[in-house]
Design a protein around this motif. Structure first.
Motif, PDB file in Angstrom:
ATOM      1  N   VAL A 163     -11.332  42.391  42.562  1.00 46.55           N
ATOM      2  CA  VAL A 163     -10.292  41.845  41.682  1.00 46.55           C
ATOM      3  C   VAL A 163      -8.911  42.200  42.225  1.00 46.55           C
ATOM      4  CG1 VAL A 163      -9.357  41.853  39.332  1.00 46.55           C
ATOM      5  CG2 VAL A 163     -11.824  41.980  39.689  1.00 46.55           C
ATOM      6  N   TYR A 164      -8.792  43.406  42.771  1.00 48.81           N
ATOM      7  CA  TYR A 164      -7.517  43.833  43.378  1.00 48.81           C
ATOM      8  C   TYR A 164      -7.164  42.960  44.572  1.00 48.81           C
ATOM      9  CZ  TYR A 164      -4.548  46.656  46.469  1.00 48.81           C
ATOM     10  OH  TYR A 164      -3.561  47.079  47.329  1.00 48.81           O
ATOM     11  N   ARG A 165      -8.139  42.639  45.394  1.00 48.40           N
ATOM     12  CA  ARG A 165      -7.878  41.851  46.602  1.00 48.40           C
ATOM     13  C   ARG A 165      -7.397  40.441  46.290  1.00 48.40           C
ATOM     14  NH1 ARG A 165      -6.644  43.715  51.267  1.00 48.40           N
ATOM     15  NH2 ARG A 165      -7.233  41.681  52.100  1.00 48.40           N
ATOM     16  N   ILE A 166      -7.791  39.909  45.139  1.00 52.02           N
ATOM     17  CA  ILE A 166      -7.312  38.567  44.788  1.00 52.02           C
ATOM     18  C   ILE A 166      -6.033  38.651  43.949  1.00 52.02           C
ATOM     19  CG2 ILE A 166      -9.600  37.517  44.918  1.00 52.02           C
ATOM     20  CD1 ILE A 166      -9.769  37.622  41.908  1.00 52.02           C
ATOM     21  N   GLY A 167      -5.503  39.861  43.814  1.00 46.37           N
ATOM     22  CA  GLY A 167      -4.200  40.025  43.195  1.00 46.37           C
ATOM     23  C   GLY A 167      -4.169  39.942  41.689  1.00 46.37           C
ATOM     24  N   GLN A 168      -5.207  40.457  41.027  1.00 45.69           N
ATOM     25  CA  GLN A 168      -5.256  40.354  39.578  1.00 45.69           C
ATOM     26  C   GLN A 168      -5.065  41.691  38.871  1.00 45.69           C
ATOM     27  OE1 GLN A 168      -5.358  37.485  37.908  1.00 45.69           O
ATOM     28  NE2 GLN A 168      -5.446  36.324  39.805  1.00 45.69           N
ATOM     29  N   ILE A 169      -5.089  42.790  39.615  1.00 50.65           N
ATOM     30  CA  ILE A 169      -4.978  44.110  38.989  1.00 50.65           C
ATOM     31  C   ILE A 169      -4.486  45.105  40.034  1.00 50.65           C
ATOM     32  CG2 ILE A 169      -7.325  44.859  39.535  1.00 50.65           C
ATOM     33  CD1 ILE A 169      -7.467  46.122  36.749  1.00 50.65           C
TER      34      ILE A 169
ATOM     35  N   VAL B  69      11.712  39.569  51.559  1.00 45.33           N
ATOM     36  CA  VAL B  69      10.619  40.362  52.116  1.00 45.33           C
ATOM     37  C   VAL B  69      11.010  41.831  52.223  1.00 45.33           C
ATOM     38  CG1 VAL B  69       9.139  40.687  54.138  1.00 45.33           C
ATOM     39  CG2 VAL B  69       9.687  38.380  53.353  1.00 45.33           C
ATOM     40  N   SER B  70      12.288  42.111  52.451  1.00 46.78           N
ATOM     41  CA  SER B  70      12.749  43.488  52.605  1.00 46.78           C
ATOM     42  C   SER B  70      12.532  44.324  51.350  1.00 46.78           C
ATOM     43  CB  SER B  70      14.242  43.513  52.966  1.00 46.78           C
ATOM     44  OG  SER B  70      15.013  42.891  51.946  1.00 46.78           O
ATOM     45  N   LYS B  71      12.366  43.657  50.202  1.00 44.80           N
ATOM     46  CA  LYS B  71      12.155  44.369  48.945  1.00 44.80           C
ATOM     47  C   LYS B  71      10.701  44.300  48.468  1.00 44.80           C
ATOM     48  CE  LYS B  71      16.890  44.133  47.212  1.00 44.80           C
ATOM     49  NZ  LYS B  71      17.763  43.777  46.058  1.00 44.80           N
ATOM     50  N   PHE B  72       9.820  43.794  49.329  1.00 44.28           N
ATOM     51  CA  PHE B  72       8.398  43.798  49.006  1.00 44.28           C
ATOM     52  C   PHE B  72       7.869  45.231  49.040  1.00 44.28           C
ATOM     53  CE2 PHE B  72       6.762  39.273  50.240  1.00 44.28           C
ATOM     54  CZ  PHE B  72       7.624  38.734  49.304  1.00 44.28           C
ATOM     55  N   ASP B  73       6.926  45.516  48.181  1.00 44.17           N
ATOM     56  CA  ASP B  73       6.191  46.781  48.209  1.00 44.17           C
ATOM     57  C   ASP B  73       4.712  46.467  48.385  1.00 44.17           C
ATOM     58  OD1 ASP B  73       8.364  48.621  47.687  1.00 44.17           O
ATOM     59  OD2 ASP B  73       8.394  47.802  45.644  1.00 44.17           O
ATOM     60  N   GLU B  74       4.027  47.337  49.081  1.00 45.19           N
ATOM     61  CA  GLU B  74       2.584  47.162  49.214  1.00 45.19           C
ATOM     62  C   GLU B  74       1.943  47.140  47.829  1.00 45.19           C
ATOM     63  OE1 GLU B  74      -1.301  49.191  51.441  1.00 45.19           O
ATOM     64  OE2 GLU B  74       0.652  50.194  51.478  1.00 45.19           O
ATOM     65  N   GLY B  75       1.093  46.152  47.595  1.00 45.49           N
ATOM     66  CA  GLY B  75       0.456  46.001  46.288  1.00 45.49           C
ATOM     67  C   GLY B  75       1.146  45.011  45.384  1.00 45.49           C
ATOM     68  N   ASP B  76       2.333  44.525  45.786  1.00 50.62           N
ATOM     69  CA  ASP B  76       3.009  43.485  44.999  1.00 50.62           C
ATOM     70  C   ASP B  76       2.157  42.220  44.951  1.00 50.62           C
ATOM     71  OD1 ASP B  76       5.252  44.819  44.184  1.00 50.62           O
ATOM     72  OD2 ASP B  76       6.545  44.088  45.800  1.00 50.62           O
ATOM     73  N   ILE B  77       2.381  41.426  43.906  1.00 50.40           N
ATOM     74  CA  ILE B  77       1.669  40.161  43.751  1.00 50.40           C
ATOM     75  C   ILE B  77       2.680  39.026  43.827  1.00 50.40           C
ATOM     76  CG2 ILE B  77       0.117  38.787  42.317  1.00 50.40           C
ATOM     77  CD1 ILE B  77      -1.097  41.400  43.271  1.00 50.40           C
ATOM     78  N   ILE B  78       2.455  38.100  44.756  1.00 50.98           N
ATOM     79  CA  ILE B  78       3.328  36.929  44.887  1.00 50.98           C
ATOM     80  C   ILE B  78       2.829  35.835  43.943  1.00 50.98           C
ATOM     81  CG2 ILE B  78       4.240  35.179  46.465  1.00 50.98           C
ATOM     82  CD1 ILE B  78       3.658  37.120  48.766  1.00 50.98           C
ATOM     83  N   ALA B  79       3.737  35.262  43.174  1.00 48.00           N
ATOM     84  CA  ALA B  79       3.366  34.205  42.213  1.00 48.00           C
ATOM     85  C   ALA B  79       3.266  32.873  42.944  1.00 48.00           C
ATOM     86  CB  ALA B  79       4.385  34.136  41.083  1.00 48.00           C
ATOM     87  N   LEU B  80       2.132  32.657  43.603  1.00 43.49           N
ATOM     88  CA  LEU B  80       1.948  31.416  44.356  1.00 43.49           C
ATOM     89  C   LEU B  80       1.998  30.191  43.446  1.00 43.49           C
ATOM     90  CD1 LEU B  80      -0.911  32.361  46.876  1.00 43.49           C
ATOM     91  CD2 LEU B  80       1.566  32.523  47.166  1.00 43.49           C
ATOM     92  N   ASN B  81       1.630  30.362  42.177  1.00 46.57           N
ATOM     93  CA  ASN B  81       1.643  29.245  41.238  1.00 46.57           C
ATOM     94  C   ASN B  81       3.058  28.769  40.925  1.00 46.57           C
ATOM     95  OD1 ASN B  81       1.782  31.873  39.919  1.00 46.57           O
ATOM     96  ND2 ASN B  81       1.852  30.754  37.980  1.00 46.57           N
ATOM     97  N   LEU B  82       4.056  29.593  41.245  1.00 45.99           N
ATOM     98  CA  LEU B  82       5.448  29.192  41.027  1.00 45.99           C
ATOM     99  C   LEU B  82       6.105  28.689  42.311  1.00 45.99           C
ATOM    100  CD1 LEU B  82       6.706  32.013  38.610  1.00 45.99           C
ATOM    101  CD2 LEU B  82       5.790  29.755  38.045  1.00 45.99           C
ATOM    102  N   MET B  83       5.317  28.622  43.382  1.00 44.10           N
ATOM    103  CA  MET B  83       5.801  28.065  44.643  1.00 44.10           C
ATOM    104  C   MET B  83       5.229  26.660  44.814  1.00 44.10           C
ATOM    105  SD  MET B  83       5.314  31.375  47.193  1.00 44.10           S
ATOM    106  CE  MET B  83       5.840  30.429  48.634  1.00 44.10           C
TER     107      MET B  83
END
Length: 292
Positions: A71-77, A209-223
């Motif tokens: 579940v973590y790998r698909i970005g849900q938790i 990208v400079s403000k990304f943190d490991e574990g962040d989730i990108i909202a692909l549904n808003l792209m």
């Protein structure tokens, strides 16, 4: 009996500390604390001094970690949430009876009770947490963001839940408590579907990208699909979850675009803590759907 009280007190304290980190430390739980709770849970598991009990407790924790990782790998938790659930399963694998009521637990893992309760609490909290924020951010009535798709999904889920409630009440003999639980799910799910867009916008922040943190989730549904496909061509493995490898690739390619990232996500540790309390007091609330 004393050891059981230690287990229960430990779960409550650990849940409370996770919540404080989640709220006060910008959803960042120190790895030392997270893995320390796992180690503590392992010690309490060994203290059963019974091979079968240790084996079952360990097996439940491994299942939680395994499924949680997927579940973590698909970005849900978040990873810390998974570790918290695993620690809970080690500290208290099973609950004989809840403290309130007389509901038999049928040997179900205690962590399953927590998952169910915290999931329902989280669903109920979503509108309360995000809609006021959406109104402040969007600076327009949130009703103006309701579209036909959201209205259709809300109507459909309302009909499905209503039929389910009717079935349980008339044919299955479910009591008032069970019907109330379903009614809460119905109302909250419908609201979430109806205001899906403003809620999603309240969760995200446009960041480089400079403000990304490991574990962040990108909202692909808003792209847009075009932008997502373009990024997938530029960066191998581009997906919802920001892993260390993906972060390094995007920085190496000097991606200048900003992305919608779930930086304002609700602290999940709070509904988990509430779920722990509910489970200790009432047991697995799904069992209330069964005939009384």
């Amino acid at each position: 009996m004393e050891l059981l009280l230690i287990r229960i007190a430990s779960i409550l304290v650990i849940g409370a500390v996770y919540t404080l980190f989640d709220i006060l430390n910008k959803r960042n739980v120190p790895e030392v604390f997270a893995y320390g709770t796992l180690a503590f849970g392992a010690v309490l598991t060994v203290l059963y001094l019974d091979f079968n009990s240790i084996l079952v407790s360990t097996a439940i924790a491994l299942v939680v970690l395994g499924l949680g990782y997927l579940v973590y790998r698909i970005g849900q938790i978040g990873a810390a949430d998974i570790i918290e659930f695993a620690a809970i399963s080690l500290i208290l694998p099973f609950q004989a009876m809840p403290y309130l009521g007389n509901l038999q637990q049928f040997g179900l893992p205690f962590v399953l009770s927590v998952l169910v309760s915290s999931g329902i609490v989280a669903l109920a909290m979503v509108p309360l947490y995000y809609l006021p924020r959406a109104r402040r951010i969007l600076k327009m009535p949130i009703t103006s963001y309701i579209d036909n798709r959201g209205l259709f999904k809300a109507t459909l889920i309302t009909i499905v839940y209503a039929l389910f409630v009717a079935f349980l009440g008339l044919d299955f003999g479910t009591g008032i408590a069970g019907l109330t639980i379903i009614a809460v799910l119905l109302v909250c799910s419908s609201i979430v579907m109806l205001f899906e867009k403003p809620i999603a916008n309240a969760m995200v922040e446009m960041v480089p990208v400079s403000k990304f943190d490991e574990g962040d989730i990108i909202a692909l549904n808003l792209m847009s699909k075009t932008d997502v496909l373009a990024m997938k061509r530029k960066v191998k493995g581009f997906d919802r979850l920001v892993t260390l490898k993906l972060l390094q690739q995007m920085r190496a390619k000097r991606i200048a675009a900003k992305f919608p990232v779930y930086k304002k996500a609700m602290p999940l540790a709070l509904p988990i803590f509430i779920g722990i309390v509910i489970s200790l007091l009432f047991g697995n609330i799904i069992l209330y759907l069964l005939p009384g």
